[in-house]
Design an enzyme around this catalytic site. Structure first.
Site, PDB file in Angstrom:
ATOM      1  N   SER A 297      14.300  26.961   0.595  1.00 23.93           N
ATOM      2  CA  SER A 297      14.608  26.140   1.534  1.00 23.93           C
ATOM      3  C   SER A 297      14.399  24.499   0.973  1.00 23.93           C
ATOM      4  CB  SER A 297      13.935  25.876   2.594  1.00 23.93           C
ATOM      5  OG  SER A 297      14.913  24.925   3.751  1.00 23.93           O
TER       6      SER A 297
ATOM      7  N   TYR B 258       8.021  28.422   9.927  1.00 21.62           N
ATOM      8  CA  TYR B 258       9.318  28.204   8.101  1.00 21.62           C
ATOM      9  C   TYR B 258       9.097  28.408   7.744  1.00 21.62           C
ATOM     10  CZ  TYR B 258      14.278  27.629   7.445  1.00 21.62           C
ATOM     11  OH  TYR B 258      15.425  27.788   6.426  1.00 21.62           O
TER      12      TYR B 258
ATOM     13  N   LYS C  16       9.229  29.598   4.071  1.00 19.52           N
ATOM     14  CA  LYS C  16       9.889  29.551   3.064  1.00 19.52           C
ATOM     15  C   LYS C  16       8.726  28.884   1.504  1.00 19.52           C
ATOM     16  CE  LYS C  16      14.037  30.313   3.915  1.00 19.52           C
ATOM     17  NZ  LYS C  16      14.522  31.275   3.741  1.00 19.52           N
TER      18      LYS C  16
END
Length: 250
Positions: free
Chosen positions: A140, A153, A157
């Site tokens: 991401s 999060y 990533k």
């Protein structure tokens, strides 16, 4: 015309929806034999049926399920060539001090442990058979240019991108390639979590305003990038984070 992935055997995790369904669709169109590995049986089986490919229920955080996926690929198609680690998870955008243990665990189990297990289970197969494997992780832009409110999060990533680069260097002598695709936010089943509010055009405006090309990533965008990295055209490409982000990370 012969497809760019003709005869290749591919596993796409989380292929029952969103980017994963787009990747499974593109790869099937390009001649690949696709196994959709997804915990959501109804969605995964529906997509697989519509594409004429194979569905296997699998929890990507469990070693036994990865072992079953490899066995299925060998038993059904005689081997495995490409793995797309697309399955991912996040918690709802919130101040970092309010994040719960279960939010953190969700991100690192689904986003990082799944990549660890895929390599731990599948690398021995490629090393033993001397088959030139190809791993593609859906990372991401959050791991490259993080936004506030999704600290863990973003960190998960970033770990995926770093692990991808590390394994790319480690296994290059064996012709096993590792690359990551980094989408910017699009409209998928997790978009409302990234936003921290309902996924509407109005609520996406702030995100989209930071993307020079003026929109989010689509399943087609991500699938096209993955198809290139999986194809023989990318045989000299390894260890990259391919930003599919409309210029967001510039």
């Amino acid at each position: 015309m012969v497809g760019r992935l003709e005869g290749k055997v591919v596993v796409v995790t989380g292929g029952g929806s969103g980017f994963g369904a787009g990747i499974a669709t593109k790869f099937t169109q390009e001649g690949a034999k696709v196994i959709i590995a997804d915990l959501a049986q109804e969605n995964g089986a529906k997509v697989a049926q519509s594409l004429g490919c194979t569905f296997q229920k699998a929890d990507v955080t469990k070693r036994a399920d990865w072992e079953a996926v490899l066995k299925n690929a060998i038993d059904s198609f005689g081997g495995l060539d490409i793995i797309v680690n697309n399955a991912g998870a996040t918690y709802s955008n919130k101040p970092t001090e309010t994040v719960k243990d279960e939010d953190f665990d969700l991100c690192f189990h689904v986003n990082v442990r799944s990549v660890y297990l895929s390599s731990s289970v599948l690398l021995p197969y490629f090393l033993e058979t001397k088959r030139p494997g190809c791993f593609i992780q859906i990372a991401s832009t959050a791991g490259i240019r993080p936004r506030p409110g999704l600290t863990w999060y973003n960190a998960s990533k970033a770990a995926v991108s770093n692990a991808t680069k590390t394994m790319a260097v480690e296994f290059a002598p064996q012709k096993i390639r590792f690359n990551a695709v980094c989408p910017v936010v699009g409209s998928t089943g997790m978009t409302h979590l990234f936003l921290g509010k309902p996924d509407t055009e109005e609520n996406r405006k702030a995100f989209v305003s930071t993307v020079p090309l003026g929109r989010g990533s689509t399943p087609k965008d991500v699938a096209n990038a993955c198809c290139y990295l999986a194809s023989d055209e990318a045989e000299f490409i390894t260890g990259v984070n391919l930003e599919v982000d409309g210029g967001r990370c510039v």
